[in-house]
Design a protein around this motif. Structure first.
Motif, PDB file in Angstrom:
ATOM      1  N   ALA A 128       0.855  -0.986  -0.054  1.00  0.00           N
ATOM      2  CA  ALA A 128      -0.042   0.027  -0.072  1.00  0.00           C
ATOM      3  C   ALA A 128       0.944   1.167  -0.028  1.00  0.00           C
ATOM      4  CB  ALA A 128      -0.899   0.147   1.171  1.00  0.00           C
ATOM      5  N   GLN A 129       1.864   1.292   0.837  1.00  0.00           N
ATOM      6  CA  GLN A 129       2.895   2.325   0.781  1.00  0.00           C
ATOM      7  C   GLN A 129       3.510   2.768  -0.411  1.00  0.00           C
ATOM      8  OE1 GLN A 129       5.361   1.731   4.372  1.00  0.00           O
ATOM      9  NE2 GLN A 129       3.903   2.516   5.696  1.00  0.00           N
ATOM     10  N   THR A 130       3.978   1.487  -1.137  1.00  0.00           N
ATOM     11  CA  THR A 130       4.725   1.634  -2.274  1.00  0.00           C
ATOM     12  C   THR A 130       3.790   2.355  -3.375  1.00  0.00           C
ATOM     13  OG1 THR A 130       6.063  -0.263  -1.706  1.00  0.00           O
ATOM     14  CG2 THR A 130       6.018   0.616  -4.110  1.00  0.00           C
ATOM     15  N   ALA A 131       2.503   1.775  -3.450  1.00  0.00           N
ATOM     16  CA  ALA A 131       1.404   2.279  -4.534  1.00  0.00           C
ATOM     17  C   ALA A 131       1.120   3.753  -4.366  1.00  0.00           C
ATOM     18  CB  ALA A 131       0.294   1.530  -4.273  1.00  0.00           C
ATOM     19  N   TYR A 151       3.271   5.904  -2.676  1.00  0.00           N
ATOM     20  CA  TYR A 151       4.391   6.529  -3.314  1.00  0.00           C
ATOM     21  C   TYR A 151       4.467   6.874  -4.625  1.00  0.00           C
ATOM     22  CZ  TYR A 151       9.204   8.276  -3.998  1.00  0.00           C
ATOM     23  OH  TYR A 151      10.352   8.974  -4.186  1.00  0.00           O
ATOM     24  N   LYS A 152       4.161   5.800  -5.337  1.00  0.00           N
ATOM     25  CA  LYS A 152       4.021   5.836  -6.999  1.00  0.00           C
ATOM     26  C   LYS A 152       2.964   6.823  -7.462  1.00  0.00           C
ATOM     27  CE  LYS A 152       6.198   1.435  -7.853  1.00  0.00           C
ATOM     28  NZ  LYS A 152       6.038   0.020  -8.534  1.00  0.00           N
ATOM     29  N   GLU A 153       1.956   6.664  -6.896  1.00  0.00           N
ATOM     30  CA  GLU A 153       0.816   7.691  -7.314  1.00  0.00           C
ATOM     31  C   GLU A 153       0.958   9.005  -7.180  1.00  0.00           C
ATOM     32  OE1 GLU A 153      -3.788   8.155  -5.816  1.00  0.00           O
ATOM     33  OE2 GLU A 153      -3.144   6.098  -5.840  1.00  0.00           O
ATOM     34  N   ASN A 154       1.861   9.468  -5.998  1.00  0.00           N
ATOM     35  CA  ASN A 154       2.217  10.697  -5.750  1.00  0.00           C
ATOM     36  C   ASN A 154       3.804  10.920  -6.077  1.00  0.00           C
ATOM     37  OD1 ASN A 154      -0.593  11.786  -4.387  1.00  0.00           O
ATOM     38  ND2 ASN A 154      -0.224   9.835  -3.343  1.00  0.00           N
ATOM     39  N   TYR A 155       4.319  10.390  -6.723  1.00  0.00           N
ATOM     40  CA  TYR A 155       5.663  10.665  -6.904  1.00  0.00           C
ATOM     41  C   TYR A 155       6.000  11.819  -7.530  1.00  0.00           C
ATOM     42  CZ  TYR A 155      10.248  10.245  -8.934  1.00  0.00           C
ATOM     43  OH  TYR A 155      11.572  10.574  -9.279  1.00  0.00           O
ATOM     44  N   ASP A 156       5.234  12.626  -8.550  1.00  0.00           N
ATOM     45  CA  ASP A 156       5.643  14.008  -8.796  1.00  0.00           C
ATOM     46  C   ASP A 156       5.623  15.019  -7.753  1.00  0.00           C
ATOM     47  OD1 ASP A 156       6.120  13.097 -11.346  1.00  0.00           O
ATOM     48  OD2 ASP A 156       4.121  13.365 -12.079  1.00  0.00           O
ATOM     49  N   ILE A 157       4.388  14.909  -6.968  1.00  0.00           N
ATOM     50  CA  ILE A 157       4.285  16.013  -5.986  1.00  0.00           C
ATOM     51  C   ILE A 157       5.546  15.831  -4.759  1.00  0.00           C
ATOM     52  CG2 ILE A 157       2.542  14.977  -4.744  1.00  0.00           C
ATOM     53  CD1 ILE A 157       1.260  17.701  -4.126  1.00  0.00           C
ATOM     54  N   ILE A 158       5.511  14.655  -4.370  1.00  0.00           N
ATOM     55  CA  ILE A 158       6.505  14.410  -3.489  1.00  0.00           C
ATOM     56  C   ILE A 158       8.211  14.742  -3.920  1.00  0.00           C
ATOM     57  CG2 ILE A 158       7.660  12.424  -2.018  1.00  0.00           C
ATOM     58  CD1 ILE A 158       4.786  11.319  -1.977  1.00  0.00           C
ATOM     59  N   ASN A 159       8.508  14.129  -5.125  1.00  0.00           N
ATOM     60  CA  ASN A 159       9.946  14.509  -5.641  1.00  0.00           C
ATOM     61  C   ASN A 159      10.019  15.952  -6.252  1.00  0.00           C
ATOM     62  OD1 ASN A 159      11.489  12.130  -4.909  1.00  0.00           O
ATOM     63  ND2 ASN A 159       9.570  11.099  -5.760  1.00  0.00           N
ATOM     64  N   ASN A 160       9.270  16.332  -6.743  1.00  0.00           N
ATOM     65  CA  ASN A 160       9.237  17.474  -7.729  1.00  0.00           C
ATOM     66  C   ASN A 160       8.372  19.072  -6.884  1.00  0.00           C
ATOM     67  OD1 ASN A 160      10.763  16.181  -9.627  1.00  0.00           O
ATOM     68  ND2 ASN A 160       8.714  15.513 -10.632  1.00  0.00           N
ATOM     69  N   GLY A 161       7.786  18.459  -5.871  1.00  0.00           N
ATOM     70  CA  GLY A 161       6.928  19.699  -5.199  1.00  0.00           C
ATOM     71  C   GLY A 161       7.965  20.238  -4.099  1.00  0.00           C
ATOM     72  N   GLU A 181      -1.783  21.807  -6.184  1.00  0.00           N
ATOM     73  CA  GLU A 181      -1.976  20.623  -5.540  1.00  0.00           C
ATOM     74  C   GLU A 181      -1.143  20.463  -4.408  1.00  0.00           C
ATOM     75  OE1 GLU A 181      -1.718  15.903  -6.864  1.00  0.00           O
ATOM     76  OE2 GLU A 181      -0.917  17.432  -8.335  1.00  0.00           O
ATOM     77  N   MET A 182      -1.773  19.954  -3.327  1.00  0.00           N
ATOM     78  CA  MET A 182      -1.112  19.959  -1.863  1.00  0.00           C
ATOM     79  C   MET A 182      -1.311  18.443  -1.515  1.00  0.00           C
ATOM     80  SD  MET A 182      -2.009  23.507  -0.279  1.00  0.00           S
ATOM     81  CE  MET A 182      -3.904  23.146  -0.117  1.00  0.00           C
ATOM     82  N   LEU A 183      -0.275  18.120  -0.764  1.00  0.00           N
ATOM     83  CA  LEU A 183      -0.522  16.672  -0.272  1.00  0.00           C
ATOM     84  C   LEU A 183       0.046  16.994   1.430  1.00  0.00           C
ATOM     85  CD1 LEU A 183      -1.009  13.596  -0.728  1.00  0.00           C
ATOM     86  CD2 LEU A 183       1.465  13.512  -1.096  1.00  0.00           C
ATOM     87  N   ILE A 184      -0.989  16.769   2.384  1.00  0.00           N
ATOM     88  CA  ILE A 184      -0.813  17.274   3.576  1.00  0.00           C
ATOM     89  C   ILE A 184      -0.893  16.049   4.530  1.00  0.00           C
ATOM     90  CG2 ILE A 184      -1.704  18.674   5.601  1.00  0.00           C
ATOM     91  CD1 ILE A 184      -0.699  19.848   2.738  1.00  0.00           C
ATOM     92  N   PHE A 185       0.116  15.943   5.514  1.00  0.00           N
ATOM     93  CA  PHE A 185       0.273  14.601   6.426  1.00  0.00           C
ATOM     94  C   PHE A 185       0.307  15.269   7.887  1.00  0.00           C
ATOM     95  CE2 PHE A 185       2.706  13.622   2.562  1.00  0.00           C
ATOM     96  CZ  PHE A 185       2.321  12.117   2.570  1.00  0.00           C
ATOM     97  N   PHE A 186      -0.282  14.508   8.850  1.00  0.00           N
ATOM     98  CA  PHE A 186      -0.735  15.038  10.223  1.00  0.00           C
ATOM     99  C   PHE A 186      -0.698  13.854  10.971  1.00  0.00           C
ATOM    100  CE2 PHE A 186      -3.438  15.447  13.760  1.00  0.00           C
ATOM    101  CZ  PHE A 186      -2.910  16.867  14.310  1.00  0.00           C
ATOM    102  N   VAL A 187       0.312  13.732  12.088  1.00  0.00           N
ATOM    103  CA  VAL A 187       0.192  12.638  12.815  1.00  0.00           C
ATOM    104  C   VAL A 187       0.035  13.156  14.363  1.00  0.00           C
ATOM    105  CG1 VAL A 187       1.855  10.797  13.645  1.00  0.00           C
ATOM    106  CG2 VAL A 187       1.798  11.364  11.498  1.00  0.00           C
TER     107      VAL A 187
END
Length: 107
Positions: A1-4, A6-16, A39-45
């Motif tokens: 699940a984590q690999t999928a 990451y692949k799905e959001n590769y562009d924003i994670i690596n180029n954002g 586009e934004m990808l937000i994490f909260f823990v």
């Protein structure tokens, strides 16, 4: 699940652009945004449980004031100036290590 994910959001994670929004004893929040903030990808823990079910508001300084964003998962819309100045609400519940991921796209 984590690999999928990451692949799905590769562009924003690596180029954002990377942003660290908040870090304290109760929670930490970070995210990525495209250079144009469309586009934004937000994490909260949540690190520790909050008293009486309080909430945490995380101000997203990467949001564009003039843009209306759609939460991909819920379909809710948020104005950029609201996300930037008031913040995105996350519930602090009993328990520890609860994680959330929010994906926003400009409408």
């Amino acid at each position: 699940a984590q690999t999928a994910f990451y692949k799905e959001n590769y562009d924003i994670i690596n180029n954002g652009d990377y942003f660290r929004f908040a870090k304290n004893d109760h929670f930490v929040s970070w995210g990525f945004a495209t250079p144009d903030s469309k586009e934004m990808l937000i994490f909260f823990v949540q690190l520790e449980g909050g008293p009486n079910g309080s909430d945490a508001f995380v101000k997203l300084n990467c949001a564009d004031n003039a843009v209306c964003y759609k939460d991909i998962e819920s379909g809710k819309t948020y104005y950029g100036d609201t996300l930037k100045n008031i913040g995105l609400c996350f519930p602090l519940t009993q328990g520890e290590r609860k994680a959330y991921c929010k994906h926003f796209k400009a409408e």
